[in-house]
Design a protein around this motif. Sequence first.
Motif, PDB file in Angstrom:
ATOM      1  N   CYS A  14       0.820  -1.219   0.000  1.00 46.08           N
ATOM      2  CA  CYS A  14       0.000   0.000   0.000  1.00 46.08           C
ATOM      3  C   CYS A  14       0.846   1.257   0.000  1.00 46.08           C
ATOM      4  CB  CYS A  14      -0.902   0.019   1.236  1.00 46.08           C
ATOM      5  SG  CYS A  14      -2.031  -1.362   1.294  1.00 46.08           S
ATOM      6  N   PHE A  15       0.358   2.258  -0.711  1.00 47.01           N
ATOM      7  CA  PHE A  15       0.994   3.575  -0.680  1.00 47.01           C
ATOM      8  C   PHE A  15      -0.073   4.621  -0.453  1.00 47.01           C
ATOM      9  CE2 PHE A  15       5.124   2.391  -2.191  1.00 47.01           C
ATOM     10  CZ  PHE A  15       4.931   1.332  -3.050  1.00 47.01           C
ATOM     11  N   ARG A  16       0.317   5.713   0.206  1.00 44.65           N
ATOM     12  CA  ARG A  16      -0.621   6.834   0.248  1.00 44.65           C
ATOM     13  C   ARG A  16      -0.122   7.890  -0.735  1.00 44.65           C
ATOM     14  NH1 ARG A  16       1.068   9.805   5.857  1.00 44.65           N
ATOM     15  NH2 ARG A  16       1.763  11.575   4.621  1.00 44.65           N
ATOM     16  N   THR A  17      -1.000   8.406  -1.543  1.00 38.74           N
ATOM     17  CA  THR A  17      -0.558   9.288  -2.628  1.00 38.74           C
ATOM     18  C   THR A  17      -1.440  10.512  -2.760  1.00 38.74           C
ATOM     19  OG1 THR A  17      -1.930   8.106  -4.220  1.00 38.74           O
ATOM     20  CG2 THR A  17       0.363   7.390  -4.026  1.00 38.74           C
ATOM     21  N   SER A  18      -0.902  11.492  -3.417  1.00 37.40           N
ATOM     22  CA  SER A  18      -1.659  12.694  -3.778  1.00 37.40           C
ATOM     23  C   SER A  18      -0.927  13.305  -4.960  1.00 37.40           C
ATOM     24  CB  SER A  18      -1.684  13.677  -2.611  1.00 37.40           C
ATOM     25  OG  SER A  18      -2.007  14.970  -3.086  1.00 37.40           O
ATOM     26  N   ILE A  19      -1.684  13.892  -5.872  1.00 34.58           N
ATOM     27  CA  ILE A  19      -0.964  14.484  -6.999  1.00 34.58           C
ATOM     28  C   ILE A  19      -0.308  15.796  -6.609  1.00 34.58           C
ATOM     29  CG2 ILE A  19      -2.410  13.403  -8.760  1.00 34.58           C
ATOM     30  CD1 ILE A  19      -3.824  16.044  -9.118  1.00 34.58           C
ATOM     31  N   TRP A  20      -0.623  16.306  -5.411  1.00 33.21           N
ATOM     32  CA  TRP A  20      -0.092  17.614  -5.021  1.00 33.21           C
ATOM     33  C   TRP A  20       1.135  17.515  -4.135  1.00 33.21           C
ATOM     34  CZ3 TRP A  20      -1.452  20.887  -8.303  1.00 33.21           C
ATOM     35  CH2 TRP A  20      -2.723  20.828  -8.891  1.00 33.21           C
ATOM     36  N   ASP A  21       1.687  16.351  -3.956  1.00 33.60           N
ATOM     37  CA  ASP A  21       3.015  16.295  -3.338  1.00 33.60           C
ATOM     38  C   ASP A  21       3.801  15.152  -3.980  1.00 33.60           C
ATOM     39  OD1 ASP A  21       1.502  15.068  -0.296  1.00 33.60           O
ATOM     40  OD2 ASP A  21       2.153  13.944  -2.060  1.00 33.60           O
ATOM     41  N   GLU A  22       4.918  14.861  -3.404  1.00 36.69           N
ATOM     42  CA  GLU A  22       5.843  13.937  -4.071  1.00 36.69           C
ATOM     43  C   GLU A  22       5.469  12.474  -3.852  1.00 36.69           C
ATOM     44  OE1 GLU A  22       6.357  15.731  -1.520  1.00 36.69           O
ATOM     45  OE2 GLU A  22       6.995  14.367   0.063  1.00 36.69           O
ATOM     46  N   THR A  23       4.388  12.221  -3.107  1.00 36.41           N
ATOM     47  CA  THR A  23       4.065  10.829  -2.767  1.00 36.41           C
ATOM     48  C   THR A  23       3.662  10.012  -3.987  1.00 36.41           C
ATOM     49  OG1 THR A  23       1.868  11.622  -2.193  1.00 36.41           O
ATOM     50  CG2 THR A  23       3.396  11.242  -0.378  1.00 36.41           C
ATOM     51  N   LEU A  24       2.989  10.652  -4.938  1.00 34.87           N
ATOM     52  CA  LEU A  24       2.587   9.904  -6.141  1.00 34.87           C
ATOM     53  C   LEU A  24       3.803   9.434  -6.915  1.00 34.87           C
ATOM     54  CD1 LEU A  24       0.195   9.039  -7.873  1.00 34.87           C
ATOM     55  CD2 LEU A  24       0.525  11.114  -9.214  1.00 34.87           C
ATOM     56  N   TYR A  25       4.711  10.364  -7.080  1.00 38.54           N
ATOM     57  CA  TYR A  25       5.942  10.043  -7.817  1.00 38.54           C
ATOM     58  C   TYR A  25       6.712   8.928  -7.134  1.00 38.54           C
ATOM     59  CZ  TYR A  25      10.369  10.880 -10.204  1.00 38.54           C
ATOM     60  OH  TYR A  25      11.513  10.727 -10.932  1.00 38.54           O
ATOM     61  N   LYS A  26       6.808   9.025  -5.830  1.00 37.34           N
ATOM     62  CA  LYS A  26       7.583   8.018  -5.096  1.00 37.34           C
ATOM     63  C   LYS A  26       6.910   6.656  -5.192  1.00 37.34           C
ATOM     64  CE  LYS A  26      10.082  10.532  -1.550  1.00 37.34           C
ATOM     65  NZ  LYS A  26       9.755  11.244  -0.326  1.00 37.34           N
ATOM     66  N   ALA A  27       5.571   6.653  -5.083  1.00 32.28           N
ATOM     67  CA  ALA A  27       4.861   5.376  -5.141  1.00 32.28           C
ATOM     68  C   ALA A  27       5.086   4.697  -6.487  1.00 32.28           C
ATOM     69  CB  ALA A  27       3.371   5.603  -4.895  1.00 32.28           C
ATOM     70  N   TRP A  28       4.920   5.455  -7.555  1.00 31.57           N
ATOM     71  CA  TRP A  28       5.119   4.862  -8.879  1.00 31.57           C
ATOM     72  C   TRP A  28       6.565   4.467  -9.111  1.00 31.57           C
ATOM     73  CZ3 TRP A  28       2.080   3.652 -13.162  1.00 31.57           C
ATOM     74  CH2 TRP A  28       0.707   3.818 -12.951  1.00 31.57           C
ATOM     75  N   SER A  29       7.490   5.227  -8.572  1.00 34.18           N
ATOM     76  CA  SER A  29       8.898   4.819  -8.694  1.00 34.18           C
ATOM     77  C   SER A  29       9.115   3.470  -8.032  1.00 34.18           C
ATOM     78  CB  SER A  29       9.819   5.854  -8.050  1.00 34.18           C
ATOM     79  OG  SER A  29       9.903   7.022  -8.808  1.00 34.18           O
ATOM     80  N   SER A  30       8.544   3.292  -6.853  1.00 37.03           N
ATOM     81  CA  SER A  30       8.692   2.002  -6.171  1.00 37.03           C
ATOM     82  C   SER A  30       8.067   0.884  -6.977  1.00 37.03           C
ATOM     83  CB  SER A  30       8.020   2.040  -4.796  1.00 37.03           C
ATOM     84  OG  SER A  30       8.436   3.152  -4.093  1.00 37.03           O
ATOM     85  N   ILE A  31       6.893   1.158  -7.568  1.00 40.12           N
ATOM     86  CA  ILE A  31       6.209   0.132  -8.343  1.00 40.12           C
ATOM     87  C   ILE A  31       7.062  -0.276  -9.542  1.00 40.12           C
ATOM     88  CG2 ILE A  31       4.223  -0.326  -9.818  1.00 40.12           C
ATOM     89  CD1 ILE A  31       2.600   1.466  -7.928  1.00 40.12           C
ATOM     90  N   VAL A  32       7.538   0.745 -10.245  1.00 37.14           N
ATOM     91  CA  VAL A  32       8.323   0.470 -11.448  1.00 37.14           C
ATOM     92  C   VAL A  32       9.616  -0.257 -11.104  1.00 37.14           C
ATOM     93  CG1 VAL A  32       9.814   1.725 -13.025  1.00 37.14           C
ATOM     94  CG2 VAL A  32       7.383   2.174 -13.011  1.00 37.14           C
ATOM     95  N   TYR A  33      10.179   0.109  -9.972  1.00 37.14           N
ATOM     96  CA  TYR A  33      11.418  -0.532  -9.526  1.00 37.14           C
ATOM     97  C   TYR A  33      11.226  -2.038  -9.410  1.00 37.14           C
ATOM     98  CZ  TYR A  33      15.278  -1.575  -6.321  1.00 37.14           C
ATOM     99  OH  TYR A  33      16.391  -2.115  -5.730  1.00 37.14           O
ATOM    100  N   GLN A  34      10.052  -2.427  -8.967  1.00 37.36           N
ATOM    101  CA  GLN A  34       9.828  -3.865  -8.779  1.00 37.36           C
ATOM    102  C   GLN A  34       9.540  -4.587 -10.076  1.00 37.36           C
ATOM    103  OE1 GLN A  34       7.518  -5.026  -5.435  1.00 37.36           O
ATOM    104  NE2 GLN A  34       7.774  -3.037  -4.444  1.00 37.36           N
TER     105      GLN A  34
END
Lengths: 538, 239
Positions: free
Chosen positions: B156-176
Motif C-alpha cells: 500500500c501507498f498513500r498518494t496525492s498528486i499535489w506532493d511527491e508521494t505519487l511520484y515516489k509510489a510509482w517509482s517504487s512500483i516500477v522498480y519492482q
Amino acid sequence: LRIFLFSLFFSSFRPFHVEPTNIVSVNDDMQRVTDEASAMNKRIHYYSRLTSPADRALIAPDHVLPAPDEIYVYSPLGTAFKIDSCTDGYGKNSSLVTIFMIWNTMMGTSILSIPWGIKQAGFTSGIILILLMGILTLYCCYRVVKSRQMIPLTDTSNWEFPDVCKYYFGSFGQWSSLLFSMVSLVGAMVVYWVLMSNFLFNTGKFIYNFVHDINVTDIVPGTNGSNKVICPSAANDHPPQNMSVMFSSDNRTGFELFEEWWDKSRTVPFYLIAVLLPLLNLKSPSFFAKFNVLGTVSVVYLVFLVTIKAAHLGIHLEFNWFTDNEFFVPEFRILFPQLTGVLTLAFFIHNCVITLLQNNRNQENNVRDLSIAYFLVGLTYLYVGVIIFASFPSPPLPKECIEQNFLDNFPSDDIMSFVARIFLLFQMMTVYPLLGYLARVQLLRQFFGNAYPSLFHVLILNLVIVGAGVAMARFYPNIGGIIRYSGATCGLAFVFVYPSLIYMISLRRAGQLTWPALIIHIFIILLGLANLIAQFLL
Amino acid sequence: FFPSLQVLLMGKSGSGKTSMRSIIFANYIARDTRRLGATIDVEHSHVRFLGNLVLNLWDCGGQDTFMENYFTSQRDNIFRNVEVLIYVFDVESRELEKDMHYYQSCLEAILQNSPDAKIFCLVHKMDLVQEDQRDLIFKEREEDLKRLSRPLECVCFRTSIWDETLYKAWSSIVYQLIPNVQQLEMNLRNFAQIIEADEVLLFERATFLVISHYQCKEQRDVHRFEKISNIIKQFKLSC
C-alpha cells in the motif's frame, strides 16, 4: 524590513512565480523559496501542460498552495503595518496614497522628542539641522531606492535593501544588516516601554485623582493659571519639601498607598509585563496590524494639541546667539549632535522604502513622491518642534525645562494631554507586538531556520527584550537619549554607510566612478561616523 | 522475445486514475475529467518501458454497470497476463463497503487468471485529509486492505498528486518491475565511482521515474527527483 516566508506572489489564476531554481544548489545563500514551494511550482507548471486552459481538472486547490507572503513594513519609531503583496507585478496605489503611507510609517513617537532636540541644538541651528538632515536622509533614501538597478544580470524585483547589502558584502552584509536592524527594533521597543510606562502612569494618576476628586498641587515649578506647564526635572533636582494636597474626603492614607503602588519607574513598568508579554508570544500578529489608523490619529491629534496650547500660551522667543541666559538657550549650541541623533531615527525608513514604493502605480514618480513625503514629514516635525519651543512659557520657566517627551511638560490633570497620552498608549500597545514579531522572525530565522522553533526559544527572547525595556524604564527613562544612541547606530549602517558605499562600488564596477562622486559619498560616510561618535562624546 | 507486461490501473470512478496516468506518463488529457464525468470506456494506452518492456495500461471506467460488465464478460481478456495490478482508492470515498467489494472482485479475477501478479494499492487524494490525521487514516486503510487481500499480498501507498508521494509510489512500483534491477544498481555504482560523481540517477525514459540512484554526497533538496521529472516532462509536452 520585508519578511519573506515564501517568495511567492499569486493572482487568482494561481500561477505563482518562483525565481529560477537550482536543483543542485551551489549557492545556498540566495535561496529565497523553500524546497517545497519550488517543487510545487514545478509541479503546477507541468500539470498546466496536461490539460487545456479551460479545463479545471488539474488546477491546484487552495489548501495545497503555500500561504501568501506576510509582508510587514516598519519604521523604528513610526508605525508597523502589514502590506498587501503586489499581484500582477506592480501595485495600484496612487501617488497620494504612497506619499501618505510613507508619511504615516515615518511619523510616530519621535515627534515627542523634537522640541527637546531643538532645545539641545539651539533654536536657529535646530531648524537648520532639521532641514539639512531631512535633505541628507532623503538623498540616502534615494540611493537606497536606486541601489537595485545597478545590479546586472539578476532579477532583483523581489529584493529589499538588506538583500542588496548581502549581494555586495556577502555574509558580512547579511549579518551586519541583521545586527543593525535588531538595534533599531530593540531600541524602538525599549523606547516604547519607557513611554508606555509613562503614559500608563499618568493616565492612572489622572483617573485616580478624578475619581477620588483630589486636587493635587505639587510643588513642581510651573506656571500658574489654567494652561499649566510644569518643569519636572527641576523637581527632581530639588525634591519637594512638602506637598500641598487638598482632599475632598479625608483619605490621606489611601492616596499615599496609591502613590506607593503606582510609581512611574518602580512599579508601572512591571504592570505592563502582564499585558504585553503574552501578546509577544503570539505566533502571528496580523491582528494588531489592523490598528494602524491609531498612529495617524495620534499624530494628527498631537498637531492639534500643539496648536491649541500655543494659541493659549503665546510665543516666547528671545534670540541670544551664543550666550546662555537664565531662561533662554543660545541659538547655536555645542550639543547639536543630540538633535542629529534623534533626527536620524526620525527620518528613518531606509529598510523598507523599496517595499513601500513598489506599490506605487506610476513607478516613474517614485523619486518625486518620496521627496514630497520627506518634505511633509520634515514640515510636521518642524511645526511641532518650533511651536512647542516657541510657546514654552519662558519668563517663569527656562527653556532648559523642555522634556525629552514634551507631554511630560503638561501636568497629569491636563485634559488635552490626557487624551493624547491615551491615544499614544493604545497605539504603542498595538505596535509593540508587531515590532516584537519582526525582531523574533528575523533573529530566530537566522539562527534556527524557523520563525517559531518552540515556545521556549520565543519566551526567552521576549523576556530579554521586555527585560531591557523594564530596566530602562526603571533606571534610565530618558527617551531622547535612547533614541539618539540607537538612531545614530542603526542609521550609521542603513542611512549613511551602506547606500553610499554600495553606490560607489557599483559605479566602480561599471567604470563610472568620478572624483566628485567619491569625495561626496566618503564625506557622507564620515558624517555618519561623526554622528555616532558625537553621541558618546557630547 | 520479451514478455509484454500488462499493468492494470483500476479503481472506482472519480478516484483519480486518469489524472494519475496523465501525470505519470505525460499524456495530454483531452477532456475535462471532472465535468464530463468518469471515463466511459476502457482506456488503453501503450507505453514502452525501459527499451524492451511494454506496459499496457488499462484505465477501466469505474462506473457500476461497467464494473459489473467487465467482471463477467470481459474478465478473462482483461485479467490475463497481468503482471501488476494497481488499485486506486479515493480516501474520501463514502462507500467503503462498495469499494472493498469491487476490490475483492478484482482480486478474485486476478487469482484465477494471473495468480503471480503483484498487487499495489494506492490510497489517493491524501491532500484532502488533514495533515495530522493522515498517518492514522492510512494505517487503518492499509490494515484493512492487507487483511482483505489474503492470500494475495498487497503493498500500500498513500498518494496525492499535489506532493511527491505519487511520484515516489510509482517509482517504487516500477522498480519492482525491472527484472535485473540489482545488476543495474551495481553498474550504476561503478559508473558513479569511475566518474567521481556526487550523485547518479537512473531515470526511466518515458516517465522519468527514478529507478535507481547512487549518491555519495548529501544533497540538499529532497524533492529534486520529482522536480527534474516534471521539468523534463513539461519540456517534452511543449515540443
